[in-house]
Scaffold this motif. Structure first.
Motif, PDB file in Angstrom:
ATOM      1  N   ALA A 174      -4.419  -4.094   6.964  1.00 19.29           N
ATOM      2  CA  ALA A 174      -3.906  -2.722   6.836  1.00 19.29           C
ATOM      3  C   ALA A 174      -4.776  -1.683   7.521  1.00 19.29           C
ATOM      4  O   ALA A 174      -4.404  -0.511   7.567  1.00 19.29           O
ATOM      5  CB  ALA A 174      -3.769  -2.377   5.352  1.00 19.29           C
ATOM      6  N   ILE A 216       0.838  -1.209   0.000  1.00 14.48           N
ATOM      7  CA  ILE A 216       0.000   0.000   0.000  1.00 14.48           C
ATOM      8  C   ILE A 216       0.868   1.252   0.000  1.00 14.48           C
ATOM      9  O   ILE A 216       0.563   2.239  -0.690  1.00 14.48           O
ATOM     10  CB  ILE A 216      -0.960  -0.021   1.208  1.00 14.48           C
ATOM     11  N   ILE A 250      -5.387  -3.620  -5.438  1.00 13.04           N
ATOM     12  CA  ILE A 250      -4.509  -4.420  -4.567  1.00 13.04           C
ATOM     13  C   ILE A 250      -5.343  -5.517  -3.906  1.00 13.04           C
ATOM     14  O   ILE A 250      -6.449  -5.266  -3.415  1.00 13.04           O
ATOM     15  CB  ILE A 250      -3.855  -3.552  -3.474  1.00 13.04           C
ATOM     16  N   VAL A 263      -8.167   3.127  -0.304  1.00 14.57           N
ATOM     17  CA  VAL A 263      -7.093   3.698   0.518  1.00 14.57           C
ATOM     18  C   VAL A 263      -7.043   5.194   0.259  1.00 14.57           C
ATOM     19  O   VAL A 263      -6.901   5.645  -0.878  1.00 14.57           O
ATOM     20  CB  VAL A 263      -5.732   3.061   0.169  1.00 14.57           C
ATOM     21  N   THR A 314      -6.762  -7.721   2.321  1.00 15.44           N
ATOM     22  CA  THR A 314      -5.803  -6.610   2.409  1.00 15.44           C
ATOM     23  C   THR A 314      -6.258  -5.603   3.459  1.00 15.44           C
ATOM     24  O   THR A 314      -5.454  -5.093   4.253  1.00 15.44           O
ATOM     25  CB  THR A 314      -5.644  -5.923   1.047  1.00 15.44           C
ATOM     26  N   ILE A 328      -8.733  -1.803  -2.633  1.00 14.44           N
ATOM     27  CA  ILE A 328      -8.153  -3.013  -2.041  1.00 14.44           C
ATOM     28  C   ILE A 328      -9.259  -4.003  -1.681  1.00 14.44           C
ATOM     29  O   ILE A 328     -10.419  -3.626  -1.532  1.00 14.44           O
ATOM     30  CB  ILE A 328      -7.314  -2.694  -0.781  1.00 14.44           C
ATOM     31  N   ILE A 333      -7.154   4.061  -5.398  1.00  8.46           N
ATOM     32  CA  ILE A 333      -6.521   2.807  -4.980  1.00  8.46           C
ATOM     33  C   ILE A 333      -7.579   1.969  -4.272  1.00  8.46           C
ATOM     34  O   ILE A 333      -8.048   2.321  -3.186  1.00  8.46           O
ATOM     35  CB  ILE A 333      -5.341   3.069  -4.029  1.00  8.46           C
ATOM     36  N   ILE A 382      -8.534   4.230   5.540  1.00  6.71           N
ATOM     37  CA  ILE A 382      -9.256   3.442   4.535  1.00  6.71           C
ATOM     38  C   ILE A 382     -10.754   3.625   4.737  1.00  6.71           C
ATOM     39  O   ILE A 382     -11.237   3.657   5.875  1.00  6.71           O
ATOM     40  CB  ILE A 382      -8.888   1.943   4.661  1.00  6.71           C
TER      41      ILE A 382
END
Length: 556
Positions: free
Chosen positions: A529, A450, A479, A555, A525, A521, A519, A535
């Motif tokens: 994270a 990330i 991701i 993100v 993930t 995810i 981004i 997030i």
């Protein structure tokens, strides 16, 4: 029934009888011929019986397989074919006659037939080499002084003409010896090719020692059980023609290695030290010298000279000379070994630099690339990125400008991936794929992935301002984390390091539904994270290839 003679990298020597139609070879314990060699694959190759005969097939191994010094994919094996798999040599033998002799001797190939890849040893210490050379030079200086004195007596009416001729001959020989020692030292710096250097030194030996043939053999293990011929020298073309299938006696070599002494025999066939070996009688060896090559307390090989002529017997002078040359030969081997090791590492590093960060490369080189690069299950985090609308925009641009933009883009993105210890998997048109956690898993794979994505977005913004081509440079990034298979995958002719599995596909789908400079995810993930990054939940989304919707996060 065929037989395979094996000299493994750990020094083991054994014979494997081919009783099945298919024989597997590899590092795996389940292989028919299991070899404890980290440079070969678990399932490296197999030998199968066909209508034409027995065929060797390489199974797409990382380092490949060689037959008689050449890389092969599939080849029909012939009698006495030499198969090199990693640091192990296998000899395919179809003939059953003379089996005892074959297994107690070493086939001496013609000059130049031995590959440099077998070199895995180092030489003797500088102090030992210096002491041996100084001792020999002192002896020859003494001999020269004696010759000069005798020559003076002859001029004053001393000894007869035959003695004078003998003294002159001795002086000439001493000069030849000194020349040989000088030439060996000089050749160390003038000849780069290792095989050529060994052949040149053997030529020089034959200038001062009259032998019918000679050879250099290196040990394949710590205790000298495995023996690898490196160079063979014949007295002349007639001797070479008659000796095409000549074999060195393992009895003589083993005596030198195990007793750790040089051996001189004037009547080999009647020498009790050699236990009246059959190989000595078959070769009709009349006189022989065999001296060890030292690396501190270990013998790494031997030089042997043989004579099959009754009138040509070796003496202690010949033995001392060969011992001195042997100490210099060990220095040659040491230097060549270091050079080859450096070249191998440079080739491997150059190949890995395209895909891995410097830190990962060091781990691969130090830990054994075969273990790390073989396919295996692991948990990894994948990043997919893509330039938004680049295909449409590039339709109006010259190809050279497109190439320039992509090169700048990929260069920046790759630097970011490597900075965070990621692995570059591939470029896909104007997109790219990177992996964190392969080939080596780490606890912070998700965090580094990330962080890399956030920095990629920053670099894109900076690059956007630098470009003057009128193209809007925006990227989408996806991701995802999960269990995948990572390793060298592909065909035997081309292998690429990559990861495969459903989490990889999901990462690609997340990238495809992301908005410009967004981004996205996946669930796994996010779990790893959520305490590190800001997030937000995007919600359930339908992605291509998935029957059920997947939970998506962004993100910030």
């Amino acid at each position: 029934m065929p037989n395979i003679h094996v000299v493994s990298c750990d020094g083991r020597v054994f014979d494997f009888q081919v009783v099945k139609d298919k024989i597997t070879i590899g590092r795996s314990k389940e292989s028919d011929i299991s070899l404890p060699d980290n440079t070969i694959s678990r399932n490296h190759a197999y030998i199968i019986k066909t209508k034409e005969g027995y065929c060797l097939t390489d199974l797409g191994s990382f380092n490949g397989s060689k037959v008689n010094g050449k890389f092969v994919q599939t080849t029909l094996l012939k009698h006495e074919d030499e198969i090199d798999i990693g640091q192990t040599r296998l000899t395919f033998i179809t003939a059953s006659s003379e089996k005892t002799f074959l297994m107690n001797s070493i086939l001496l190939a013609p000059e130049g037939a031995i590959e440099e890849e077998h070199l895995k040893v180092v030489g003797s210490s500088p102090q030992e080499r210096a002491e041996g050379s100084q001792k020999l030079l002192a002896a020859f200086d003494s001999q020269r002084s004696s010759s000069d004195s005798s020559l003076g007596m002859e001029l004053q009416g001393g000894p007869d003409g035959s003695k004078m001729r003998a003294e002159i001959s001795s002086l000439e020989r001493s000069n030849k010896v000194l020349f040989v020692l000088y030439e060996i030292s000089r050749q160390l710096n003038s000849i780069q090719d290792f095989k050529e250097l060994l052949k040149k030194i053997m030529d020089l030996i034959f200038m001062v020692i009259d032998a019918d043939y000679g050879f250099l053999v290196l040990t394949g293990g710590k205790h000298g059980e495995g023996l690898i011929p490196m160079v063979v020298k014949y007295k002349d073309e007639k001797t070479k023609k008659e000796g095409q299938q000549i074999r060195a006696s393992k009895t003589i070599i083993s005596r030198v290695i195990h007793d750790k002494v040089a051996l001189l025999t004037s009547n080999a066939m009647d020498d009790s030290r050699l236990d009246y070996a059959e190989s000595v009688f078959i070769q009709q060896i009349k006189s022989a010298i065999c001296v060890p090559l030292w690396n501190k307390d270990d013998i790494i090989g031997v030089i042997q000279l043989d004579s099959v002529r009754l009138e040509n017997q070796f003496t202690k002078d010949h033995l001392e000379l060969l011992k001195a040359i042997g100490s210099q030969m060990a220095m040659v081997i040491e230097q060549a070994s270091l050079n080859e090791k450096i070249r191998d590492e440079e080739r491997m590093r150059s190949r890995l630099e395209r895909f891995h960060s410097p830190q990962v490369i060091e781990m691969i080189l130090q830990g054994g690339q075969e273990d790390l690069m073989e396919p295996k299950d692991l948990t990894a985090t994948m990043i997919f990125s893509d330039i938004v609308g680049f295909t449409t925009s590039s339709e109006k641009m010259p190809p050279r400008e497109i190439n320039m933009i992509l090169n700048q883009y990929f260069s920046k993105m790759t630097d970011v991936i490597f900075k965070h210890d990621g692995t570059l998997d591939k470029y896909i048109g104007d997109g790219m794929m990177a992996v964190f956690g392969a080939p080596v898993e780490k606890d912070d794979d998700v965090q580094r992935a990330i962080s890399a994505a956030l920095e990629m977005r920053q670099e894109i913004a900076a690059l956007r301002e630098q470009l003057s081509f009128g193209i809007k440079l925006d990227v989408r990034i996806g991701i995802n984390t999960g269990r995948v298979v990572a390793g060298n995958l592909g065909s035997p002719k081309r292998l690429d390091y990559t990861v495969i599995g459903d989490p990889v596909n999901t990462a690609s789908r997340l990238e495809s539904i992301a908005q410009p400079n967004q981004i996205l995810i996946g669930e796994e993930t996010f779990k790893r994270a959520k305490n590190t990054f800001t997030i937000k939940e995007v919600g359930l989304r339908k992605v291509k290839g998935k029957a059920a919707e997947v939970m998506v996060y962004e993100v910030l």
